[in-house]
Design an enzyme around this catalytic site. Structure first.
Site, mmCIF file in Angstrom:
data_model
loop_
_atom_site.group_PDB
_atom_site.id
_atom_site.type_symbol
_atom_site.label_atom_id
_atom_site.label_comp_id
_atom_site.label_asym_id
_atom_site.label_seq_id
_atom_site.Cartn_x
_atom_site.Cartn_y
_atom_site.Cartn_z
ATOM 1 C CB SER A 156 6.395 8.985 0.279
ATOM 2 O OG SER A 156 6.840 8.106 1.307
ATOM 3 C CE LYS A 157 -0.825 7.524 2.276
ATOM 4 N NZ LYS A 157 -2.217 7.199 1.887
ATOM 5 N NE ARG A 158 5.511 3.932 0.625
ATOM 6 C CZ ARG A 158 5.045 4.372 -0.523
ATOM 7 N NH1 ARG A 158 3.743 4.392 -0.738
ATOM 8 N NH2 ARG A 158 5.858 4.782 -1.467
ATOM 9 C CB ALA B 201 2.930 6.533 8.189
#
Length: 507
Positions: free
Chosen positions: A261-263, A266
């Site tokens: 995921s994007k998380r 990050a």
């Protein structure tokens, strides 16, 4: 393979950035279409207007253009099955939803959002389906007269599919083989919303049929929706024209536990979007592979290897080679773990293998962003060829090549001063005089030999002088062979840099 012309589609929602899993879906569609001389269609599924994000459609197109995966038909290029935005096809869908109602395969549902929320709170694991539909406000539980009154009065309503209670549905997946579903486990999905917009479930079937899509490749997260889509193809009388399906494996987190995921990006410090995406609502910038310094060739190469191989140990492929070698049967069922170090390896390999002329526009852009002026194209091409093996990302070209265009602004003095002596100062002054003389040092080997001979005459080990010389020219402990740098800079510039560095070293 049937005799029909192959037609595949990528149908994203314009709700934000394009995840690398989405680009991989595009890539597999594109490769399959081109392998079989077919068409690749881009269709924008913007039926959920509440989630529509301005600029997202243009972003998707730019991503595909950057990757070189240009659609044959799209909202931009047009085509014989236009329009290619579902919001512009709104008038098409109600006809098919009403047909399903008249056939008894779908029904009107008048429940308000508040009523549905109350049911979800009061009934554990509430699903709008065979277990509860008869006790809810819909055309199955109400009389014909009541339904007509509600419709005539403009009562807000949706149209839901009526899922059979106890049927087993089968289909053959091009990756997973025979797959079966129990219909009783699926709820009665909304097909047409109160605003007249179709949901994905109805729109994808209607549009795939009308656009003559022959193969539908999508992520495995869509498998639970397959029973609804299979029944819609059957109920609408189109089963013979249903595309062959392939549900692609997930791209997993680096530890293999769950979808990337994007998380995760990050948290772990790497991009998961193809290009930078700026969310105007939140002010959040999500980084992308392009801006980080990836070549599109490398980006596609790393994506295709997440779940596919050609049966050999080869890992580097051009797009044309992938088109030639691609086979959907060689796509794995299991998810593929994303490895950012491996991704960077692909990029470094592509940088090494790329002609300097291919890299030149990218390098100019990077240098100009740092206010480094490039005046001579041929000189730049020579620099690129000299340093590209040292670059993992395109952005590395700044560190690895800026000193060819401007003198170092600072020096790694800690690497020099502790062992610096007057004898070394004298050596470099003498070496500068030699360079200024009429002796020619046209090649790095000639200059290196003269350098080492002088060191021996001065009683200094050449190894003690090589690092200071590098730092004089470059500013730090990096770069290609130091005498190659000096030859490319030229005698005049090399002498100038020695003098400037000696001033810093002796302060």
């Amino acid at each position: 393979m049937s005799d029909k012309k192959v037609r595949v589609r990528f149908a994203p929602s314009p709700t934000g950035g394009l995840h690398l899993g989405g680009v991989r879906t595009v890539l597999f569609n594109y490769l399959f279409a081109k392998k079989h001389k077919g068409d690749f269609v881009l269709r924008i599924e913007d039926t959920d207007q509440s989630r529509y994000v301005s600029g997202a459609e243009e972003y998707i197109m730019e991503c595909l253009n950057w990757c070189g995966l240009t659609p044959d038909e799209s909202p931009v290029t047009g085509g014989q099955y236009a329009p290619y935005r579902q919001s512009e096809r709104k008038s098409i869908y109600r006809e098919y939803a009403e047909r399903l109602v008249s056939q008894g395969h779908a029904y009107y549902a008048f429940d308000t959002p508040e009523e549905l929320d109350r049911n979800r709170k009061e009934i554990p694991n509430f699903q709008y389906g065979h277990a509860y539909r008869d006790s809810l406000r819909n055309s199955l539980s109400l009389t014909t007269h009541q339904v007509e009154e509600l419709l005539d009065g403009g009562e807000p309503h949706v149209i839901r599919i009526k899922m059979p209670e106890n049927e087993t549905i089968y289909f053959n997946d091009m990756i997973r083989g025979n797959v079966s579903f129990e219909t009783g486990q699926s709820d009665d999905k909304v097909l047409l919303k109160a605003d007249g917009m179709p949901t994905y479930h109805l729109a994808v079937v209607v549009d795939d049929y009308l656009m003559k899509i022959t193969h539908a490749f999508r992520g495995e997260e869509w498998l639970p929706s397959a029973p609804v889509h299979l029944l819609l193809w059957e109920y609408l009388g189109w089963k013979a024209d249903m595309p062959q399906w392939a549900h692609l494996p997930l791209i997993l987190k680096p530890d293999g536990h769950g979808k990337l995921s994007k998380r995760d990006g990050a948290r772990l410090g790497f991009p998961v979007y193809a290009m930078n995406w700026f969310d105007e609502k939140t002010g959040e910038l999500t980084p992308g592979f392009r801006e980080l310094g990836f070549l599109p060739e490398a980006f596609l190469n790393l994506l295709v290897m997440l779940g596919w191989n050609d049966g050999t140990d080869n890992e580097i492929f051009t797009l044309d080679e992938l088109i030639d070698k691609f086979s959907i049967e060689r796509v794995n069922k299991a998810g593929a773990k994303f490895d950012f170090e491996k991704a960077k390896w692909f990029n470094s390999e592509w940088i090494k293998r790329s002609d300097a002329s291919r890299l030149k526009p990218e390098v100019i852009k990077i240098l100009e962003e740092k206010n480094v002026t490039v005046a001579d194209d041929q000189y730049l091409l020579t620099v690129i060829d000299l340093v590209k093996e040292r670059c993992i990302l395109l952005t590395d070209f700044y560190l690895q090549s800026a000193y060819f265009f401007e003198q170092p602004k600072e020096y790694d003095l800690n690497a020099v001063k502790p062992k610096w002596t007057d004898a070394k100062t004298e050596f470099f002054n003498t070496f500068s005089s030699m360079l200024n003389s009429n002796e020619a040092f046209a090649a790095g080997a000639d200059m290196e030999q003269a350098f080492k001979t002088l060191a021996e005459q001065k009683g200094i080990k050449p190894g003690e002088l090589m690092l200071p010389f590098r730092i004089m020219l470059v500013g730090g402990k990096f770069g290609p062979h130091v005498f190659d740098i000096a030859v490319l800079l030229g005698k005049q510039e090399t002498v100038k840099r020695i003098a400037q560095a000696l001033s810093a070293f002796n302060n």
